[in-house]
Design a protein around this motif. Sequence first.
Motif, PDB file in Angstrom:
ATOM      1  N   TYR A 159     -55.511 -14.014  -1.818  1.00 31.06           N
ATOM      2  CA  TYR A 159     -55.084 -15.405  -1.866  1.00 31.06           C
ATOM      3  C   TYR A 159     -55.046 -15.961  -0.443  1.00 31.06           C
ATOM      4  O   TYR A 159     -54.683 -15.251   0.497  1.00 31.06           O
ATOM      5  CB  TYR A 159     -53.699 -15.526  -2.482  1.00 31.06           C
ATOM      6  CG  TYR A 159     -53.637 -15.055  -3.915  1.00 31.06           C
ATOM      7  CD1 TYR A 159     -53.830 -15.948  -4.966  1.00 31.06           C
ATOM      8  CD2 TYR A 159     -53.382 -13.719  -4.224  1.00 31.06           C
ATOM      9  CE1 TYR A 159     -53.772 -15.526  -6.282  1.00 31.06           C
ATOM     10  CE2 TYR A 159     -53.329 -13.287  -5.533  1.00 31.06           C
ATOM     11  CZ  TYR A 159     -53.518 -14.189  -6.566  1.00 31.06           C
ATOM     12  OH  TYR A 159     -53.465 -13.769  -7.864  1.00 31.06           O
ATOM     13  N   ARG A 165     -44.902 -10.578  -7.025  1.00 30.60           N
ATOM     14  CA  ARG A 165     -45.180 -12.009  -7.143  1.00 30.60           C
ATOM     15  C   ARG A 165     -45.771 -12.536  -5.845  1.00 30.60           C
ATOM     16  O   ARG A 165     -45.699 -11.878  -4.806  1.00 30.60           O
ATOM     17  CB  ARG A 165     -43.889 -12.807  -7.386  1.00 30.60           C
ATOM     18  CG  ARG A 165     -43.096 -12.364  -8.549  1.00 30.60           C
ATOM     19  CD  ARG A 165     -41.755 -13.072  -8.585  1.00 30.60           C
ATOM     20  NE  ARG A 165     -40.893 -12.455  -9.582  1.00 30.60           N
ATOM     21  CZ  ARG A 165     -40.966 -12.701 -10.871  1.00 30.60           C
ATOM     22  NH1 ARG A 165     -41.855 -13.567 -11.310  1.00 30.60           N
ATOM     23  NH2 ARG A 165     -40.188 -12.101 -11.726  1.00 30.60           N
ATOM     24  N   LEU A 166     -46.269 -13.734  -5.944  1.00 33.74           N
ATOM     25  CA  LEU A 166     -46.569 -14.495  -4.737  1.00 33.74           C
ATOM     26  C   LEU A 166     -45.410 -15.452  -4.499  1.00 33.74           C
ATOM     27  O   LEU A 166     -44.852 -16.023  -5.435  1.00 33.74           O
ATOM     28  CB  LEU A 166     -47.854 -15.297  -4.907  1.00 33.74           C
ATOM     29  CG  LEU A 166     -49.184 -14.582  -4.733  1.00 33.74           C
ATOM     30  CD1 LEU A 166     -50.310 -15.605  -4.683  1.00 33.74           C
ATOM     31  CD2 LEU A 166     -49.219 -13.717  -3.495  1.00 33.74           C
ATOM     32  N   ALA A 214     -46.737 -11.785  -0.532  1.00 36.75           N
ATOM     33  CA  ALA A 214     -46.927 -10.997  -1.748  1.00 36.75           C
ATOM     34  C   ALA A 214     -45.875  -9.899  -1.735  1.00 36.75           C
ATOM     35  O   ALA A 214     -45.940  -8.980  -0.908  1.00 36.75           O
ATOM     36  CB  ALA A 214     -48.329 -10.401  -1.789  1.00 36.75           C
ATOM     37  N   TRP A 260     -48.203 -20.589 -11.784  1.00 35.81           N
ATOM     38  CA  TRP A 260     -47.072 -21.184 -11.057  1.00 35.81           C
ATOM     39  C   TRP A 260     -46.176 -21.999 -11.975  1.00 35.81           C
ATOM     40  O   TRP A 260     -45.262 -22.684 -11.516  1.00 35.81           O
ATOM     41  CB  TRP A 260     -47.588 -22.035  -9.903  1.00 35.81           C
ATOM     42  CG  TRP A 260     -48.233 -21.179  -8.874  1.00 35.81           C
ATOM     43  CD1 TRP A 260     -49.542 -20.817  -8.825  1.00 35.81           C
ATOM     44  CD2 TRP A 260     -47.611 -20.503  -7.776  1.00 35.81           C
ATOM     45  NE1 TRP A 260     -49.770 -19.969  -7.765  1.00 35.81           N
ATOM     46  CE2 TRP A 260     -48.598 -19.766  -7.095  1.00 35.81           C
ATOM     47  CE3 TRP A 260     -46.297 -20.461  -7.306  1.00 35.81           C
ATOM     48  CZ2 TRP A 260     -48.328 -18.994  -5.972  1.00 35.81           C
ATOM     49  CZ3 TRP A 260     -46.022 -19.701  -6.176  1.00 35.81           C
ATOM     50  CH2 TRP A 260     -47.025 -18.973  -5.525  1.00 35.81           C
ATOM     51  N   TRP A 265     -42.116 -19.265  -6.432  1.00 34.96           N
ATOM     52  CA  TRP A 265     -42.651 -17.947  -6.720  1.00 34.96           C
ATOM     53  C   TRP A 265     -43.462 -18.002  -8.015  1.00 34.96           C
ATOM     54  O   TRP A 265     -43.162 -18.785  -8.918  1.00 34.96           O
ATOM     55  CB  TRP A 265     -41.548 -16.900  -6.813  1.00 34.96           C
ATOM     56  CG  TRP A 265     -40.517 -17.111  -7.862  1.00 34.96           C
ATOM     57  CD1 TRP A 265     -40.596 -16.798  -9.176  1.00 34.96           C
ATOM     58  CD2 TRP A 265     -39.208 -17.682  -7.683  1.00 34.96           C
ATOM     59  NE1 TRP A 265     -39.441 -17.127  -9.826  1.00 34.96           N
ATOM     60  CE2 TRP A 265     -38.572 -17.675  -8.934  1.00 34.96           C
ATOM     61  CE3 TRP A 265     -38.530 -18.182  -6.568  1.00 34.96           C
ATOM     62  CZ2 TRP A 265     -37.286 -18.159  -9.104  1.00 34.96           C
ATOM     63  CZ3 TRP A 265     -37.255 -18.675  -6.753  1.00 34.96           C
ATOM     64  CH2 TRP A 265     -36.644 -18.652  -7.998  1.00 34.96           C
ATOM     65  N   SER A 266     -44.465 -17.167  -8.048  1.00 32.06           N
ATOM     66  CA  SER A 266     -45.382 -17.187  -9.181  1.00 32.06           C
ATOM     67  C   SER A 266     -44.816 -16.343 -10.320  1.00 32.06           C
ATOM     68  O   SER A 266     -43.776 -15.699 -10.198  1.00 32.06           O
ATOM     69  CB  SER A 266     -46.734 -16.630  -8.764  1.00 32.06           C
ATOM     70  OG  SER A 266     -46.643 -15.236  -8.568  1.00 32.06           O
ATOM     71  N   GLY A 305     -50.633 -14.212  -9.492  1.00 33.15           N
ATOM     72  CA  GLY A 305     -50.502 -15.184  -8.409  1.00 33.15           C
ATOM     73  C   GLY A 305     -51.131 -16.520  -8.690  1.00 33.15           C
ATOM     74  O   GLY A 305     -51.109 -17.400  -7.824  1.00 33.15           O
ATOM     75  N   PHE A 316     -53.177  -9.294  -3.261  1.00 34.11           N
ATOM     76  CA  PHE A 316     -52.146  -9.065  -4.271  1.00 34.11           C
ATOM     77  C   PHE A 316     -52.767  -8.848  -5.634  1.00 34.11           C
ATOM     78  O   PHE A 316     -53.436  -9.729  -6.174  1.00 34.11           O
ATOM     79  CB  PHE A 316     -51.191 -10.269  -4.309  1.00 34.11           C
ATOM     80  CG  PHE A 316     -50.202 -10.229  -5.435  1.00 34.11           C
ATOM     81  CD1 PHE A 316     -49.293  -9.188  -5.551  1.00 34.11           C
ATOM     82  CD2 PHE A 316     -50.167 -11.234  -6.395  1.00 34.11           C
ATOM     83  CE1 PHE A 316     -48.386  -9.153  -6.586  1.00 34.11           C
ATOM     84  CE2 PHE A 316     -49.263 -11.210  -7.438  1.00 34.11           C
ATOM     85  CZ  PHE A 316     -48.369 -10.158  -7.529  1.00 34.11           C
ATOM     86  N   SER A 322     -42.017 -17.648 -13.440  1.00 39.44           N
ATOM     87  CA  SER A 322     -42.192 -18.402 -12.199  1.00 39.44           C
ATOM     88  C   SER A 322     -40.974 -19.288 -11.968  1.00 39.44           C
ATOM     89  O   SER A 322     -40.189 -19.529 -12.887  1.00 39.44           O
ATOM     90  CB  SER A 322     -43.458 -19.253 -12.269  1.00 39.44           C
ATOM     91  OG  SER A 322     -43.344 -20.206 -13.303  1.00 39.44           O
TER      92      SER A 322
END
Lengths: 320, 507
Positions: free
Chosen positions: B122, B167-168, B163, B191, B182-183, B188, B117, B196
Motif C-alpha cells: 500500500y 490492519r492498516l 500496518a 475502510w 483503521w481498516s 487494507g 501488508f 473498521s
Amino acid sequence: MAVATDNVSTGAVYDTDDIMDMAGGSSGSFLDMLGGLGDFLSQPSVLLPGVVGGLLTGEAYGRLSDIGQQARTGAEDLAATQMEQTQFRPFTVTTATGADMGTRVTPEGGIATTMGLSPEEAALQNQLLGGAGGFFGQAMQTREPREQAIFERMRRAQRPEEERQRLALEERLAGQGRLGVSSAAYGGATPEMLAMATAQEEARNTAMLGAMQQAQAEQMQQAALGQQFLGAGYLPQQQLMAATQPAQQLAALQQQAQLQGAGLFGEATMSGLEAQLVAEQARANLLGQTGAGLLQGALTPRSTGTSDLISTLGSLFKKD
Amino acid sequence: MAQELKSINLVAPAFKGVNTEDSPLAQDPSFAEIADNAVIDKRGRIAARKGHTVVTTNKTVLGTGSLRAIKEFRDDAGNTKVFSVGNNKIISGTTTLVDETPAGYSINADNWKLVDFNGRIYMFQRGFEPLVYDNTSGAVEAMSDHTHATGVTSAIYGNEVLAAYGRLWTADFTANKSTIYWSDLLNGIHWTGGSSGNIDISKVWPDGYDEIVALAAHNNALIIFGKHSIIVYDGATSPASMTLADTVAGIGCVNRDTVQYTGTDLLFLSHTGLKSFGRTIQEKSMPISSLSGNISKDIIAALQNETEFFRSVYSPEEGFYLLTFTSQAVTYCFDVRGTLENGSYRVTRWPSTGFTSFTRLTDGTLYIGTTNGISTYTGYSDNGTGYRFKYYSPSLTFGDSSRVKILKKLKPTLVGANDATVFMKWAYDFDTTYATAEFTIGTQITGFYGVSEYTTVEFTAGQLTNQRSLNTTGYGTSVQVGLESEIDGFALSLQEINVMALIGKLL
C-alpha cells in the motif's frame, strides 16, 4: 219503544202499536173491518170481557216492553257507574330522600308516570352521569396521545439515570482516551457506547410497550369507571323505583278492592234489576194471563156460533 | 635541559563518536570533534563507512529525480518486488526501473510511504488516493479501483500509514490532524464495515492541541506521535476497545519517516533530537535521555533547516540507525549497539552522500535510493567514487591547560586503508588552520601461507595494520589532532593515535 215482529208467513211486518191499534184504538173502523164479526162482538157477553181482556193483555204487553227498557237503562247506568268505579286512580310516591313519583291519566286515557329526584340526588346524578360521560369519552378517544404522554412520563423518570450513566461512560471513555472512537462493528461507536445505546433503546422500547399497555389498561379502566358511574348515576332513580314498589302494591290492592267493589256493586245492582224484572215480568204475565183468560172466555163459543167466531178470528188475523 | 617527551595515547580515538555539546577542553579524548563518513566498527574503533554500489542500470523513468522511498513487497506465495517512488512516479524493479504509475493517476509529489501488508503493498501520501498492488492484479492501482475496495474516500488519504495488528492505520490528513482511521481486519482496502473504524484524539492530547505526525506499533500498543506529544493506546489488537495507556507531553515526532523499530525499542526524531520510545515512556520526556545528546544542537539545526524529507533506516546487521536530511545531504549515523554514559548513542556524520531513501530487505541487504536509482550499502566507494573519511579529536590539553604543549610526533595506527593516502593534521589553540603530514600506505594485499606465492605478496597477519610516526611542528596550550583519508575501495579503521609532546612552561 217499538218491537218489530216479523210475519214470516206473509212477509208483512207489523209493530205492536199497529196491533194495539188494530185491537182497540178505533173500534169503529176495526169492527168495520171485521164486518160481520162486529155484530158478534157487540154482544155484551162478548164485548166486555173481550175488551177488558184485551186491555189487560195490552197492559201486560206494554209493561213487558217497559221492563226491557228499564233493564237496559239500568244496565247502562250500572256499566257507567262501574266504569267510573274501576277507573285508575293516580297516586304519588315520595321517598325519604326527597324523590317522588307521580301518576296521572292522560286525556287519551293512558297513564303517565312522572318521576323526580331531590335536588341533591339530581345533582349527584348529574355529576355521576357527567363523570360517566367523561370516562366514556376518554375511553373512546384514540390511545396514541395517552400512550405518548405515558411514554414521556416514563422516559422523564428514566432520563436522569440515563444521563448519569452517559456522563459516567463519557468520563470513562475520556479517561481511556476513547471518546472519539468510532467502529463500524459497533454501529459507529465503542462497544460500551453501543451497549449503553442498546440498553437505552431497550428501556425506551420497554417504556413504549409499557405505555401502550398502560394506555390500554387505562382505557379499559375508564370504560369500567364509566360503567360504574353510569350505574351509580341511575341509582337514585332505581331507588325511587324501588321505593314505589310498595306503593304500587298498595295501589294494586286498592285497584283490586275497587274492582271487587265494583263487581259486587254490579252484581248487587244487577240482582235488583233482575228481581225487578222478574217482578215486573210476573205482573205482566199476570195481567197477560188475566187478559188472556177474559179474552178466552169471551171468545169461547158457548153452544153455537163458536165455529163462526173462530173462523172469523182466524180470518181476522190473516192478512193477504 | 632536554625535557622528557610526554606520550598521550589516544586508544581507539572517537570510539564514543562525535560530541559537539561539551566544551572541547573538558571532553574525553574518546569523543571526536568531527567524524565524517565514519562508523564505529565491530571492534569499537572509528572506521570509514561503507560506500554504495548502484544496482540500477536503467533509470530512464527516474530521469534526473531521485528515489524518495523504497519498499520491498513480499507475499505469502514468495513473490517479491521492489517498489520505489521518484520523479512523480511509482516505480518497480532494481536494475531496470519500470514506471508502475496507474494510468490516469496524476502525481505531483514523492512523499509516499509504502507498507507491505497481507499480500499487498500500500502507498499513502497526503491528499492522494492510496495506491495498492498485489500479485494477483500485477499492477499498481488506485485503491478505489480495486474490485473489493470499500469506503475509499478522501477522508483516508492520509500521509501516515501503519500496518499493524492485522490492519492498516492511517492518519495525518489534509484537513484533519487528529483522527486515525483503521481498516477492516486483515483487509487494507476495506475502510467501511467489518471492524473498521476511526478515533478522534483531539480531546486526548495532553497539552490541548497537537497534530498527528506518525504512528507506530509497540508492545501491543498503538503509539501516536504528535508534533510535540505522544499518546499510547493499549489493546490495539481490538481498536474499538483500546484504551489510553500513557501520554507524554513535550516530546513528539518531527517526521513519520524518522520512526524505526529496533526490535526492542522504537526510535524517532523529536524536535530535540533522536529519542527512544521505551526510555521516553520510562522517563516521561526527560530531555537528558536524548539519544542524540552529543550532537543535540547540530541535529536540531539540521531538522530546522530541512526543507525536503527526513529519511531513516535501521540496520541490525550494520548496527546503526541512519537519519538523513535530504535537502542538506547529510546523514547522521547512530550506533545502536550501546549507549554512552549519558544515554546517547555514538554518532558519526556522513556528509554529501546524496542518499535520499533507504530500505532494509528481508535478507538484511540495505538498499539506498539516490539519483542513480537503487544502490546497496556495500563496498568502500560511492559507486566508484571515493569519499573522505575524517577524524578530528577534541582539543587536548594533556591534563594541564595552563602549560604549553609542543607536539613532537604523531603515531597513528591504522587498520586496513590499503593503498590509501592519509593526512594527519594538527592545530593548536582552536585554530582551524591545520598543519598536515601526508603519507601513503601503499598496496597491501593479504598473503596467506601456502596460498600466496613467494615475493608476490607480503606475509601479513589476517588484518592489515599500519603504524606510522610523523614529525610535527608548533606549539600551543591545546592541541587538536585529525586524520583524513580518501576511501576508495578499501576499509580504514583508526586503532589509535599516539601523541608525543613536550610539556612546556606555564603561560
